[in-house]
Design a protein around this motif. Structure first.
Motif, short mmCIF file in Angstrom:
data_model
loop_
_atom_site.label_atom_id
_atom_site.label_comp_id
_atom_site.label_asym_id
_atom_site.label_seq_id
_atom_site.Cartn_x
_atom_site.Cartn_y
_atom_site.Cartn_z
N GLY A 494 -28.77 30.91 13.09
CA GLY A 494 -29.46 30.90 14.60
C GLY A 494 -28.39 30.74 15.56
N TYR A 495 -27.10 30.51 15.31
CA TYR A 495 -26.02 30.53 16.42
C TYR A 495 -24.91 31.68 16.13
N MET A 496 -24.96 32.03 14.92
CA MET A 496 -24.03 33.34 14.35
C MET A 496 -24.24 34.58 14.98
N ALA A 497 -23.41 35.37 15.60
CA ALA A 497 -23.56 36.62 16.43
C ALA A 497 -23.84 37.41 15.18
N PRO A 498 -24.73 38.46 15.63
CA PRO A 498 -25.30 39.45 14.62
C PRO A 498 -24.23 40.14 13.80
N GLU A 499 -23.05 40.47 14.91
CA GLU A 499 -22.19 41.57 14.40
C GLU A 499 -21.31 40.82 13.33
N TYR A 500 -20.90 39.63 13.35
CA TYR A 500 -20.29 38.87 12.71
C TYR A 500 -21.02 38.62 11.02
N VAL A 501 -22.35 38.32 11.22
CA VAL A 501 -23.07 38.14 10.04
C VAL A 501 -22.92 39.34 9.32
N VAL A 502 -23.21 40.55 9.91
CA VAL A 502 -23.27 41.76 9.22
C VAL A 502 -22.16 42.39 8.95
N SER A 503 -20.90 42.07 9.42
CA SER A 503 -19.60 42.82 9.17
C SER A 503 -18.69 41.98 8.80
N GLY A 504 -18.66 40.44 9.12
CA GLY A 504 -17.72 39.54 8.88
C GLY A 504 -16.54 39.63 10.00
N LYS A 505 -16.63 40.58 11.01
CA LYS A 505 -15.51 40.77 11.96
C LYS A 505 -15.80 39.77 12.97
#
Length: 652
Positions: A494-505
């Protein structure tokens, strides 16, 4: 306490008598004898499951050892099954057993780095033992990994007699222990040469198997004399001799050759006590002082360079001091609990009020990484960041000591607290601005730190409702020469950015996204719970829809009624939407956000935030090569939240 009802003279008698009956110094003997990791590793597909099963067995193993002094646990199926065993030496009291096991289980993790995931390991401390493997070894007596470990230094006296005494002692112990519940201690004293020893079979190895194991151990240890110490570390037993007495007098079958001074010594003690209580108390105090010095020296030897670093940084708190400050971690002093530990209020002897965080073992933090975090946070000083006062690493658990922030968390004020006056509009604006300033400081300081877990429960409120960002357990350095860093994913759904969730970057824009969610929650008084309920509606989508129709101020928390400025509310919600834009590149930096909040920078038009349907994110999170999804209590509350804890599982 029974002693409180005794006459003063009797109290002095028992106080002195209790020390003199056992002249050995209490010691958990948490000195490593050997760490043995197998060369078998889990396959890439099995690694995470195997590690998760390993950690699950230790969650069960630890409390069992704390109550019955040994435990055997099995967890998992097929190739990822983990068998774990732990036991303390039978002469240790329960407190020393707990201390030894707490240190031992931290070090066994060295066999389990994620890159290798070694499928088996055993760690021998002089006071306890841990083993895990991928097969049922519980009744195993001998194995190819068994070994003798001899001291480096020879004795400096009659080596021939010393060798004879050592071999006689180990033979006696190996024959007597199987008849004495698998345990025996004793000494051989002859010709002014004394050797002390201990033999123990593990709890699941008994009868003839115990005898076979110790017979083998007695044969192996013969290669050690005239070395000062020798140990045999077998799969089913442990045998040790030494020039010094290292065990406690708990074995009724303890042997002594060439000396009957024990009874005479006791008679002298009794005579001394009866003739002079004052002298006894002085001697007891002296003994206690020596005991503390010996324990301190042993801790310094065990911790080595780490303790020296802690001492130089002036961050070190004694475990006893923090234990007393929190009234022994009384439940009445508990402030909250999160996925990594529990927080307690404490009062130091000088009257300073503190918050003490007890880190759970299942947070997977190694001691060296724990102290790296301490080094990171202790160098930070800004009004909107919780100040770390120090730590304790010499006790049975890792403790962090923070300044006490009296008004609990932002989450408590918005969603938990009862009979609490609602936050006014001015308070909310101040909290949003202060949180932005704290994040801006982190991102643009010399260290460049990404927090990674910005959420309501990690924003604490001071007396005047100044916000303070807390819980840096997931924080990361962000090198200047990097456009991003790649990490195992960690944070709160809910607080995690989508690009971080998907790629770990990971970039600082991940914190910006979390801040944006927090702003919208603070202004609307609603939780972003779209990832915890299939029927829930994302507040991001709700605010976006109102923004598109020019009515975004209608999203303001209704408890404020008309006690807010529509223009300011619209601006803050628009800034929140800017921070949660799907494209990380379009999100403003936190320094720009601060300027927007102070009316020093134009507030641009946001683009649509990411609308992931419930279940979409869940599907992406279960990739076994990327991360581990767990459900843990939300910090400061105890309510369940969906958290990602992979970064705490692996070395950083």
């Amino acid at each position: 306490m029974v002693f409180s009802h005794l006459q003063p003279s009797l109290f002095l008698f028992f106080f002195f008598f209790s020390f003199c009956l056992n002249p050995s110094v209490s010691d958990p003997r948490a000195t490593q004898a050997a760490l043995i990791c197998t060369n078998r590793t889990a396959s890439l597909l099995d690694r995470q499951t195997f590690i998760s099963n390993f950690l699950a067995t230790f969650d069960i193993l630890t409390p069992l050892v704390a109550t019955q002094r040994f435990a055997a646990v099995i967890n998992g199926t097929g190739n990822t099954t983990v068998y774990s065993f732990g036991e303390c030496m039978k002469d240790l009291d329960q407190k020393d057993c707990n201390l030894c096991f707490a240190r031992c289980k931290t070090q066994i993790l060295k066999c389990l780095p994620f890159q290798l995931a070694t499928r088996g390991g055993r760690l021998f401390f002089d006071g306890c033992y841990i083993r895990y493997d991928d097969y049922d070894f519980f009744n195993e007596t001998l194995s190819p990994a068994d070994r003798a470990v001899c001291a480096i230094k020879d004795v400096g006296f009659n080596q021939t007699l010393f060798r004879a005494n050592a071999l006689e002692l180990t033979r006696n112990l190996s024959s007597r222990a199987p008849k004495n519940d698998g345990f025996s201690t004793g000494k051989v004293e002859r010709g002014n040469v004394t050797v002390y020893g201990l033999a123990q079979c593990w709890e699941l190895v008994n009868g003839s198997a115990c005898e076979d194991c110790l017979t083998n151990a007695a044969s192996r240890i013969a290669s050690c004399p005239p070395k000062e110490e020798g140990r045999v570390l077998n799969a089913g037993c442990y045998l040790r001799y030494s020039t010094r007495k290292f065990y406690n007098n708990s074995d009724p079958a303890s042997s002594s050759i060439g000396s009957n001074g024990g009874r005479r010594h006791l008679a002298v003690i009794l005579a001394g006590v009866s003739s002079g209580m004052a002298s006894g108390l002085i001697l007891a105090a002296a003994f206690y002082s020596v005991r503390k010095k010996l324990l301190k020296k042993r801790r310094e030897e065990q911790l080595g360079p780490l303790l020296a670093t802690v001492n130089k940084s002036n961050l070190n708190f004694s475990y006893d001091t923090l234990e007393k400050a929190t009234n022994y971690f009384a439940s009445s002093n508990k402030l909250g609990q999160g996925g990594s530990g529990s927080v307690y209020k404490g009062i130091l002897p000088d009257g300073t009020i503190i918050a003490v965080k007890r880190l759970f073992f299942n947070t997977r933090q190694w001691v060296d990484h724990f102290f790296n975090e301490v080094n990171l946070i202790s160098g930070i000083h800004q009004k909107n960041l919780v100040k770390l006062l120090g730590c304790s690493i010499t006790g049975p658990e890792s403790l962090l000591v923070y300044e006490y922030v009296p008004n609990q968390s932002l989450h408590n004020h918005l969603f938990v607290g009862r009979n609490i006056q609602p936050l006014t509009w001015e308070m909310r604006y101040k909290i949003v601005l202060g949180t932005a300033e704290g994040l801006s400081y982190l991102h643009e300081s010399k260290l460049r730190i990404i927090h990674r877990d910005i959420k309501l429960s990690n924003i604490l409120l001071d007396d005047d409702f100044t916000p303070k960002i807390a819980d840096f357990g997931l924080a990361r350095f962000f090198p200047e020469d990097k456009t991003h860093i790649s990490t195992a994913i960690a944070g709160t759904l809910g607080y995690m950015a989508p690009e971080y969730v998907v790629s770990g970057k990971l970039t600082e824009k991940a914190d910006v996204y979390g801040f944006g969610v927090l702003v919208i929650e603070v202004i609307t008084g609603k939780r972003n719970n779209s990832f915890s309920s299939l029927d829930s509606v994302s507040i991001l989508q709700m605010v976006w829809n109102l923004y598109g129709s020019g009515r975004v101020f209608e999203a303001v928390d209704p408890v404020l009624e008309d006690n807010f400025k529509e223009e300011e509310a619209s601006k803050l919600l628009q800034i929140g939407l800017l921070c949660v834009q799907a494209s990380a590149e379009l999100r403003p930096s936190m320094s720009i956000v601060v300027r927007m909040l102070k009316d020093e920078h134009e507030v641009h038009q946001p683009t649509q935030p990411p609308f992931l349907k419930p279940g979409t994110l869940e599907t992406r999170l279960v990739n076994p090569t990327a991360m581990e999804k767990t459900s843990q209590p939300d910090s400061q509350t105890g309510s369940s939240g969906n958290s990602m804890t992979q970064s705490l599982l692996y070395p950083r």
